[in-house]
Design a protein around this motif. Structure first.
Motif, PDB file in Angstrom:
ATOM      1  N   ASN A 243       0.746  -1.345  -0.021  1.00  0.00           N
ATOM      2  CA  ASN A 243       0.073   0.096   0.068  1.00  0.00           C
ATOM      3  C   ASN A 243       0.961   1.120   0.108  1.00  0.00           C
ATOM      4  O   ASN A 243       0.736   2.102   0.926  1.00  0.00           O
ATOM      5  CB  ASN A 243      -0.824  -0.024   1.172  1.00  0.00           C
TER       6      ASN A 243
ATOM      7  N   ARG B 133       0.896   3.924  -1.813  1.00  0.00           N
ATOM      8  CA  ARG B 133       0.340   5.305  -2.257  1.00  0.00           C
ATOM      9  C   ARG B 133      -0.740   5.353  -1.179  1.00  0.00           C
ATOM     10  O   ARG B 133      -1.741   6.380  -1.558  1.00  0.00           O
ATOM     11  CB  ARG B 133      -0.179   5.265  -3.325  1.00  0.00           C
ATOM     12  N   SER B 134      -0.910   4.816  -0.273  1.00  0.00           N
ATOM     13  CA  SER B 134      -2.197   4.721   0.940  1.00  0.00           C
ATOM     14  C   SER B 134      -3.503   4.806   0.171  1.00  0.00           C
ATOM     15  O   SER B 134      -4.502   5.249   0.633  1.00  0.00           O
ATOM     16  CB  SER B 134      -1.773   6.334   1.651  1.00  0.00           C
ATOM     17  N   GLU B 135      -3.593   3.995  -1.080  1.00  0.00           N
ATOM     18  CA  GLU B 135      -4.744   3.981  -1.572  1.00  0.00           C
ATOM     19  C   GLU B 135      -5.770   3.054  -0.739  1.00  0.00           C
ATOM     20  O   GLU B 135      -7.287   3.202  -1.029  1.00  0.00           O
ATOM     21  CB  GLU B 135      -4.810   3.245  -2.842  1.00  0.00           C
ATOM     22  N   ASP B 136      -5.306   2.399  -0.073  1.00  0.00           N
ATOM     23  CA  ASP B 136      -6.227   1.459   1.056  1.00  0.00           C
ATOM     24  C   ASP B 136      -5.877   1.849   2.327  1.00  0.00           C
ATOM     25  O   ASP B 136      -5.695   1.106   3.296  1.00  0.00           O
ATOM     26  CB  ASP B 136      -5.712  -0.020   0.678  1.00  0.00           C
TER      27      ASP B 136
ATOM     28  N   ASN C 177       3.400   7.699  -2.286  1.00  0.00           N
ATOM     29  CA  ASN C 177       4.378   7.003  -3.161  1.00  0.00           C
ATOM     30  C   ASN C 177       5.622   6.481  -2.654  1.00  0.00           C
ATOM     31  O   ASN C 177       6.713   6.920  -3.363  1.00  0.00           O
ATOM     32  CB  ASN C 177       4.197   7.785  -4.738  1.00  0.00           C
TER      33      ASN C 177
END
Length: 184
Positions: free
Chosen positions: A42, A44-47, A174
């Protein structure tokens, strides 16, 4: 040995894996190129915080950490001790002009007892309120770090140095940790 080298050179060429300069060991170059990926979960901290351990603070306004087990990711002791491939880390942060913040990164190469062998810890970056600076990258390549590396601890984050709450401050985006097929 010439036939073996020729096989790996041809295989790299067929698969479009070409080095910037001829490697000393084509088999090793092929293996590391095929395995090269971001070892962080994770990034890009999308989750949300999935894969990250929060180290103080609330949600993303905190320091976050991931511990990478190199053996579990397919990088065994012989490779890490004898070859010592370069380890490239990278992180991007973006200031938010609405508040004062401080960005910091700490990456540690750890032994089997999780004791540091090598450390990257640059000076913290202070961002003043009203800063309209674009995203910034921090990167480092660990080279010739010595035998015994079994884990990588990647810690980064931001703290609000003003009196802001919520999403003000710096956003860390990122992030990456990669085992490199060639010397960077």
């Amino acid at each position: 040995m010439v036939a073996c080298k020729k096989h790996w050179v041809e295989r790299c060429w067929r698969e479009g894996i070409m080095p910037s300069r001829p490697p000393k060991n084509w088999l090793l170059f092929y293996f590391l190129s095929k395995k090269r990926r971001n070892l962080l979960i994770n990034p890009r901290s999308e989750d949300g915080l999935n894969g990250w351990e929060s180290v103080g603070g609330d949600t993303w306004m905190c320091y976050k950490r991931q511990l990478i087990n190199l053996r579990k990711d397919g990088y065994g002791p012989a490779l890490m001790d004898d070859i010592q491939p370069d380890i490239k880390i990278s992180d991007w942060y973006a200031p938010n002009s609405n508040g004062q913040s401080c960005y910091e990164i700490l990456v540690e190469l750890l032994d089997q007892n999780k004791k540091p062998i090598n450390v990257f810890h640059p000076e913290p970056v202070n961002i003043e309120q009203g800063n309209d600076q674009q995203s910034c990258q921090v990167s480092h390549v660990f080279k010739a770090y010595g035998p015994g590396v079994r884990f990588i601890c990647f810690t980064h984050g931001m703290i609000d140095t003003g009196n802001w709450a919520g999403s003000h401050g710096i956003q860390a985006i990122n992030s990456s940790v990669e085992i490199c097929p060639e010397k960077e």
